[in-house]
Design an enzyme around this catalytic site. Structure first.
Site, PDB file in Angstrom:
ATOM      1  N   LYS A 165      14.104 -13.170 -12.682  1.00  0.00           N
ATOM      2  CA  LYS A 165      13.810 -11.948 -13.444  1.00  0.00           C
ATOM      3  C   LYS A 165      12.858 -12.246 -14.580  1.00  0.00           C
ATOM      4  CE  LYS A 165      14.698  -9.497 -11.665  1.00  0.00           C
ATOM      5  NZ  LYS A 165      15.210  -9.177 -10.379  1.00  0.00           N
ATOM      6  N   ARG A 199       4.734   0.646  -6.161  1.00  0.00           N
ATOM      7  CA  ARG A 199       4.654  -0.259  -5.014  1.00  0.00           C
ATOM      8  C   ARG A 199       3.655  -1.391  -5.255  1.00  0.00           C
ATOM      9  NH1 ARG A 199       6.569   2.347  -0.366  1.00  0.00           N
ATOM     10  NH2 ARG A 199       5.166   1.223   1.032  1.00  0.00           N
ATOM     11  N   HIS A 231      19.969 -35.586 -12.891  1.00  0.00           N
ATOM     12  CA  HIS A 231      19.288 -36.214 -11.751  1.00  0.00           C
ATOM     13  C   HIS A 231      17.778 -35.966 -11.784  1.00  0.00           C
ATOM     14  CE1 HIS A 231      23.090 -37.366 -10.041  1.00  0.00           C
ATOM     15  NE2 HIS A 231      23.523 -36.121 -10.192  1.00  0.00           N
ATOM     16  N   GLU A 250      18.954 -15.898 -10.210  1.00  0.00           N
ATOM     17  CA  GLU A 250      18.468 -14.526 -10.395  1.00  0.00           C
ATOM     18  C   GLU A 250      17.903 -14.335 -11.808  1.00  0.00           C
ATOM     19  OE1 GLU A 250      17.556 -12.175  -8.799  1.00  0.00           O
ATOM     20  OE2 GLU A 250      17.656 -10.439 -10.129  1.00  0.00           O
ATOM     21  N   LYS A 266       6.545  -3.918  -4.896  1.00  0.00           N
ATOM     22  CA  LYS A 266       7.965  -3.561  -4.809  1.00  0.00           C
ATOM     23  C   LYS A 266       8.522  -3.854  -3.430  1.00  0.00           C
ATOM     24  CE  LYS A 266      11.858  -1.763  -6.123  1.00  0.00           C
ATOM     25  NZ  LYS A 266      12.702  -2.674  -6.930  1.00  0.00           N
ATOM     26  N   GLU A 305       9.259 -13.094 -13.340  1.00  0.00           N
ATOM     27  CA  GLU A 305       8.582 -11.925 -12.755  1.00  0.00           C
ATOM     28  C   GLU A 305       7.929 -11.021 -13.789  1.00  0.00           C
ATOM     29  OE1 GLU A 305      11.863 -10.072 -10.428  1.00  0.00           O
ATOM     30  OE2 GLU A 305      10.308  -9.824  -8.923  1.00  0.00           O
ATOM     31  N   CYS A 317       0.826  -1.211   0.000  1.00  0.00           N
ATOM     32  CA  CYS A 317       0.000   0.000   0.000  1.00  0.00           C
ATOM     33  C   CYS A 317       0.861   1.262   0.000  1.00  0.00           C
ATOM     34  CB  CYS A 317      -0.871   0.037   1.253  1.00  0.00           C
ATOM     35  SG  CYS A 317      -1.819  -1.452   1.476  1.00  0.00           S
ATOM     36  N   ASN A 351      -1.181   1.444   6.087  1.00  0.00           N
ATOM     37  CA  ASN A 351      -0.337   0.466   5.385  1.00  0.00           C
ATOM     38  C   ASN A 351       0.198  -0.477   6.447  1.00  0.00           C
ATOM     39  OD1 ASN A 351       1.548  -0.927   3.882  1.00  0.00           O
ATOM     40  ND2 ASN A 351       2.994   0.785   3.746  1.00  0.00           N
ATOM     41  N   GLY A 352       0.077  -1.797   6.221  1.00  0.00           N
ATOM     42  CA  GLY A 352       0.559  -2.777   7.197  1.00  0.00           C
ATOM     43  C   GLY A 352      -0.546  -3.765   7.515  1.00  0.00           C
ATOM     44  N   TRP A 359      -3.056  -2.547  -1.647  1.00  0.00           N
ATOM     45  CA  TRP A 359      -2.651  -3.857  -2.167  1.00  0.00           C
ATOM     46  C   TRP A 359      -3.300  -4.852  -1.215  1.00  0.00           C
ATOM     47  CZ3 TRP A 359       0.817  -7.990  -0.872  1.00  0.00           C
ATOM     48  CH2 TRP A 359       1.290  -8.716  -1.955  1.00  0.00           C
TER      49      TRP A 359
HETATM   50  O1  M6R Z   1      13.498  -4.795  -0.797  1.00  0.00           O
HETATM   51  P1  M6R Z   1      14.099  -6.166  -0.712  1.00  0.00           P
HETATM   52  O2  M6R Z   1      15.421  -6.254  -1.413  1.00  0.00           O
HETATM   53  O3  M6R Z   1      14.176  -6.694   0.668  1.00  0.00           O
HETATM   54  O4  M6R Z   1      13.095  -7.093  -1.521  1.00  0.00           O
HETATM   55  C1  M6R Z   1      13.280  -8.475  -1.567  1.00  0.00           C
HETATM   56  C2  M6R Z   1      12.447  -9.095  -2.642  1.00  0.00           C
HETATM   57  O5  M6R Z   1      11.081  -8.875  -2.384  1.00  0.00           O
HETATM   58  C3  M6R Z   1      12.788  -8.541  -4.017  1.00  0.00           C
HETATM   59  O6  M6R Z   1      14.131  -8.722  -4.327  1.00  0.00           O
HETATM   60  C4  M6R Z   1      11.919  -9.223  -5.107  1.00  0.00           C
HETATM   61  O7  M6R Z   1      12.287 -10.554  -5.258  1.00  0.00           O
HETATM   62  C5  M6R Z   1      12.056  -8.443  -6.404  1.00  0.00           C
HETATM   63  N1  M6R Z   1      10.778  -8.333  -7.023  1.00  0.00           N
HETATM   64  C6  M6R Z   1      13.006  -9.055  -7.357  1.00  0.00           C
HETATM   65  O8  M6R Z   1      13.024  -8.483  -8.613  1.00  0.00           O
END
Ligand code: M6R
Length: 637
Positions: free
Chosen positions: A515, A27, A534, A511, A632, A518, A2, A124-125, A98
């Site tokens: 990416k 966000r 395996h 990674e 985010k 996502e 949020c 927010n929270g 959110w």
């Molecule tokens: O803000 P942070 O680095 O703690 O966030 C961790 C993950 O939520 C963040 O890296 C997430 O995996 C991203 N969307 C990756 O692109």
């Protein structure tokens, strides 16, 4: 997660709030709303959907279909400004939601109001004890309009206000009843000159203007108005008037703190001519790395890099005596931790355990006070990472945080903070934060190696000199991005994409696969190359693309064999390497990276993978800046 904004001043609050919320879109959200005091009443407008839906609801005008790019943005902006003609008032709060408790809907959207509409709040929270509080309030006759946890807060506040006759006291008393995390913004019809804001475990800043003041979840929301901010600390409150701001602790005692000046400008928080934040941020990596590295590399009189220096350098002795490094983080930041495991083992000869933060704290981990605990978090607000940090501290460990956000909770709670100076990362998919995290971890490994005597002066200079050359090498990869764009245009319809690698490269595979999934929603997975036989090799068919990451010359033969294994089973094979000759006849395509030692190559090999993910998303018609279901900053567990 949020986003919260609030305004008190002399302008019309409605469009200020909507435009500020627009800056928090990154966000992630599924509904939006505002509450503005008009001089007579608090008017609330809230809708499921995007901010444009909110402007459309308020003005009754619909953005014409078919508008694209700048034309669309201009129209949306015009409509946001037009909302001022419909709701007039210079005090208000706004929210992008959110969903956590209750589906995305108009009713569940914030702001929420008490039964007679005289108090309105944004949150927010998560209020963890909301079910119990709601049951009590309902038993006393309170009628709830939404399924949210937040609504209990406004009804409680209403009761406390009626009991005390003082809104500030009512807020304090309410906060003492709430369990969980919150950033809150409150307005009350009977106090038309102020916003009350509070924070516990959710980020909140106060923007200090001339004759106007703001609250926001993050700096970009207020940057067009001011660069002077208070970062509210844990369990702190602010009361904002148009001409001043008072700060308090949760006991209601006044506190004094110095405002911070935000150095970066709007350009850093806007797209600056790029189509998306993600591609802009991929291109910002040379600068981000240079900015992060420059103040940390110590040179001798001849300009030769000789050592590493961190501003907050409290832990030299701990590095000398530690037996083990424990790293926890989430998502991309966790992958940086996996690279760091190889780096610390190789450079500093230290034992390293890397954990996903959401798992770490539930498994009763064995911790020793001599361990060095590193948390990595771009936002510095990730709930799981924060909980891991707190668990480590409870066990008496010293914590080093690597974060991109000054004033974030992680930065305040750690013993030692190393900032990645990547600038604001807006795209949900992390790119420049990741490579600057890798850089900080490499620098830390070199420093630890020097302190522990596992790295000679000569080796340290060699590694540091090579690190200094990394930004230019990334630029070289970016300059050749068309090859990757073309390859993405041929592969974006593949069913499965597997990334394989060994050692450092297996970390980059993790990674790279994250990416891609996502932002393009393609099914991608990462495997340590030796594991293929395996099990995963059973999945290989002509609809599979296998991307081999191969930057470790000692392992070229091994990964080369894995490439042949999958190619002979019909997969298309791409290799990311500095040595294309080593893979002749074993691959369909090569993304060449510049020469680099195997120790540091991870900062380079990820760049083609970031570009590939971006171009696949665009080819498939998705907005890479706003991936579905993702936020985010994940401030809930
Ligand atoms: O803000 P942070 O680095 O703690 O966030 C961790 C993950 O939520 C963040 O890296 C997430 O995996 C991203 N969307 C990756 O692109």
């Amino acid at each position: 997660m949020c986003g919260i904004v609030g305004y008190v001043g002399n302008k019309n609050a409605t469009s200020v709030l909507i435009r500020a919320l627009k800056k928090l879109e990154y966000r992630g959200y599924d509904s939006a709303g505002i509450a503005v005091y008009t001089g007579e009443e608090i008017v609330v407008q809230k809708v499921k959907g995007m901010l444009k839906n909110l402007s459309e609801r308020i003005t009754g005008e619909v953005i014409p279909e078919g508008l694209k790019g700048k034309e669309y943005t201009d129209y949306e902006n015009k409509l946001a400004l037009k909302t001022d003609d419909f709701i007039k008032g210079s005090l208000g709060i706004g929210h992008t939601r959110w969903a956590t408790h209750g589906e995305p809907s108009d009713l569940n959207s914030h702001p929420h109001t008490n039964m007679d509409g005289t108090i309105s709040i944004v949150h927010n929270g998560i209020i963890e004890n909301y079910a119990e509080l709601k049951a009590k309030l309902q038993a006393q006759g309170v009628v709830f309009k939404s399924q949210t946890d937040t609504e209990v807060v406004v009804h409680l506040l209403d009761q406390k206000y009626k009991a005390t006759g003082d809104i500030f006291k009512a807020v304090i008393e309410t906060l003492h009843v709430l369990e969980g995390s919150y950033a809150l913004g409150v307005i009350c019809k009977n106090y038309p000159d102020r916003i009350i804001a509070a924070r516990k475990e959710s980020p909140l800043i106060v923007g200090l203007g001339q004759g106007e003041n703001f609250i926001a979840s993050d700096v970009p929301a207020i940057l067009e108005h001011t660069r002077d901010v208070y970062y509210l600390g844990e369990r702190e409150l602010a009361v904002l008037y148009n001409d001043h701001v008072d700060l308090f602790n949760f006991e209601g005692e006044k506190i004094i703190k110095e405002p911070s000046h935000v150095e970066w400008d709007m350009d850093a928080a806007t797209k600056g001519g790029y189509e998306h934040f993600m591609i802009k941020e991929i291109h910002e990596q040379p600068k981000g790395l240079t900015d992060t590295m420059r103040p940390r590399i110590v040179k001798d009189d001849s300009g030769k890099p000789v050592d590493v220096f961190f501003e907050e350098n409290k832990m030299d002795d701990a590095w000398k005596t530690a037996d083990r490094v424990v790293i926890t983080a989430c998502g991309t930041a966790y992958h940086a931790g996996v690279v760091a495991k190889y780096a610390f083992e190789k450079i500093a000869r230290m034992k390293v355990d890397v954990d996903v933060a959401s798992e770490f704290r539930y498994r009763d981990p064995i911790l020793d006070k001599k361990d060095i605990f590193i948390v990595i978090s771009q936002s510095g607000e990730t709930a799981d990472t924060l909980s891991a940090l707190r668990l480590a501290k409870e066990n008496g460990l010293k914590v080093v945080a690597i974060t991109n956000c000054v004033g974030s909770t992680v930065s305040r709670e750690a013993d030692d903070v190393i900032y990645t100076l990547a600038g604001p990362e807006i795209a949900v998919a992390s790119t420049k934060a990741y490579t600057t995290q890798l850089l900080c971890l490499y620098l830390l490994a070199i420093k630890a190696g020097k302190l522990r005597g596992t790295v000679s002066e000569e080796e340290a200079t060699k590694l540091l000199t090579e690190l200094e050359g990394i930004p230019a090498k990334i630029q070289q990869i970016l300059d050749g991005k068309e090859v990757i764009q073309k390859f993405a245009s041929q592969q974006f319809n593949k069913d499965k994409i597997f990334y394989i690698g060994r050692q450092f490269d297996s970390a980059t595979s993790l990674e790279s696969a994250l990416k891609l999934k996502e932002v393009s929603y393609m099914h991608s997975e990462a495997f340590a190359a030796g594991e293929l036989k395996h099990g995963p090799i059973a999945l290989i068919d002509p609809q599979t693309l296998v991307v081999a990451i191969a930057s470790q010359p000692a392992l070229y033969d091994k990964i080369g064999s894995n490439m042949v294994e999958v190619k002979s089973r019909g997969a298309t094979v791409l290799v990311i390497t500095q040595d294309e000759k080593a893979f002749e006849g074993k691959t369909d395509e090569v993304f060449k990276i510049p020469e680099c030692s195997d120790t540091l190559a991870s900062i380079l090999t990820v760049i083609p993978a970031q570009l590939f993910a971006y171009y696949c998303a665009v080819q498939r018609g998705f907005d890479p800046d706003k991936p579905r279901n993702l936020a985010k900053s994940v401030t809930v567990e």
